[in-house]
Enzyme design. Sequence first.
Site, PDB file in Angstrom:
ATOM      1  CG  HIS A 277      18.510  -6.967  10.772  1.00 53.19           C
ATOM      2  ND1 HIS A 277      19.121  -8.020  10.452  1.00 53.19           N
ATOM      3  CD2 HIS A 277      18.636  -5.941   9.792  1.00 53.19           C
ATOM      4  CE1 HIS A 277      19.862  -7.484   9.349  1.00 53.19           C
ATOM      5  NE2 HIS A 277      19.354  -6.466   8.860  1.00 53.19           N
TER       6      HIS A 277
ATOM      7  N   GLY B 208      11.170  -1.414   6.967  1.00 54.46           N
ATOM      8  CA  GLY B 208      11.117  -1.917   5.435  1.00 54.46           C
ATOM      9  C   GLY B 208      10.482  -3.268   5.364  1.00 54.46           C
TER      10      GLY B 208
ATOM     11  CG  HIS C 196      22.036  -2.084  -1.837  1.00 62.56           C
ATOM     12  ND1 HIS C 196      21.130  -1.462  -2.573  1.00 62.56           N
ATOM     13  CD2 HIS C 196      21.398  -2.016  -0.499  1.00 62.56           C
ATOM     14  CE1 HIS C 196      19.934  -1.035  -2.102  1.00 62.56           C
ATOM     15  NE2 HIS C 196      20.175  -1.043  -0.633  1.00 62.56           N
TER      16      HIS C 196
END
Length: 475
Positions: A364, A387, A19
């Site tokens: 990933h 996700g 983030h």
Amino acid sequence: MGSEAPIQILLVSYPAQGHINPLLRLAKCLAAKGSSVIFITTEFAGKNMRTVNNITDKSTTSIGDGSLTFHFFDDGLPEDDPIRPSLSGYSEQLELVGRKFLSELIQNHAESNKPISCIINNPFLPWVCDVATEHDIPSALLWIQSAAVFVAYYNYFHKLVRFPTDSEPYIDVQLNSSFALKYNEIPDFLHPYSKYPFLATLILEQFKNLSKVFCVLVDTYEELEHDFIEYVSEKSILMRPIGPLFNNPKIKDASDIRGDFVKRDDCNIVEWLNTKPKGSVVYISFGTIVYLPQEQVDEIAYGLLDSRVSFLWVLKPPPKEVGRKPHVLPVGFLEETSGRGKVVKWGPQEEVLSNSSVGCFLTHCGWNSSMETLTLGVPVLTFPAWGDQVTNAKFLVDVFGVGSRLGYSQIEDKLVTRDEVKKCLLEAMAGEKAEEFKKNAIKWKKAAEVAVATGGSSDRNLDEFMEDIKKHGSV
Ligand code: UDX
């Protein structure tokens, strides 16, 4: 620049690496365009960021025509508090403390005649736009995943299309009128079999609050995701693609202002890459949160041994607070691969992917890694965990055409064997398929360079965003 006072913008980040990276990049872009930017996150993250990088709390650095100041706040928990690793418990605590902190900061700025013109947050902090609204300040969201993933959450939240349920777990999901995802290609927090349903709740909270932000900024670019950006715009949401943020030429001079939590390994990674032939090294990293099961690490290690390719592998130790065991490599692995392989705890990923010796990225598929590899022209082997990574893998392989599948999402719970690893590694490094992937990757790299150059789509969007803030301030 004229003599008018710079606009003051607050950027509030959830304290996770995936983030902080994109929001800090945005902070630097906004500063380079003349704003005074204050980058806010918790002291827990700030302590790591200050230790590893050359940054200080509350001191201001000039960037382009503007400036950047870091401001870290105490989340009110001791370092080893048991709530810290629990996302739901921690999010509640962060909201409690964060709301108060942010309100006071805004108040102080207003009183010292430096009013805040705009507040931007990234996901997991849906309450930031409530605070902005209370103070009558315009706010925006930096969506740190792809526009296609935004569409998936939007459609789910507004119940616009059918999603898998307990009784129908294997149905396809329509993203827009012409593109559908299979049940195992949707952001899997939205699937009834997800192991992390709280993450869907947390992300969807932002969608509940979407009408409070005047703009959704996205770290993507028009040329890459046109159809999904258009879909969102048709829903009367102002979505501005402004990426790839990390590769914006205006912030090249500020490349030493970074938010890494982990110190780079002191083992001359780039110098080592420089000794390797062009396109000969596979770079392996699973981002900052995913921890593979030990037996999967074993299979990757044996696949590397058997394929005999050169590699740089980021195998980071788990953070103290999550209480997992560090991975162990097979006995003799490091000795047998010495010279052709390097295992590190953390590396300078952007520099690594920019190095011409890197021929493929086993990733990933976190969105930051996906953008970095696409816009540096490096083909991939996808190995998503959960996700949005699952959806990003689908796009990297079937839409952007820059690689092939290797791993499965955690919901599918399948072990990738050493033979599969070996086969995919060899195919990705040489041959017809590898050439096709490289050709496509170079196409996306060039399009990204045009998007962030002066007058390009992302550059214009950022300028227009700044204009919007100024307009808000003058009404
Ligand atoms: C998280 C989620 O897991 C992901 O699904 C979502 O898209 C973004 O938030 P993370 O898993 O950390 O992200 O992965 P990613 O988005 O790829 O971000 C990792 C960042 O760390 C990248 O910017 C990468 O350049 C950086 N990195 C990683 C390094 O600088 N050095 C390393 O050794 C490894």
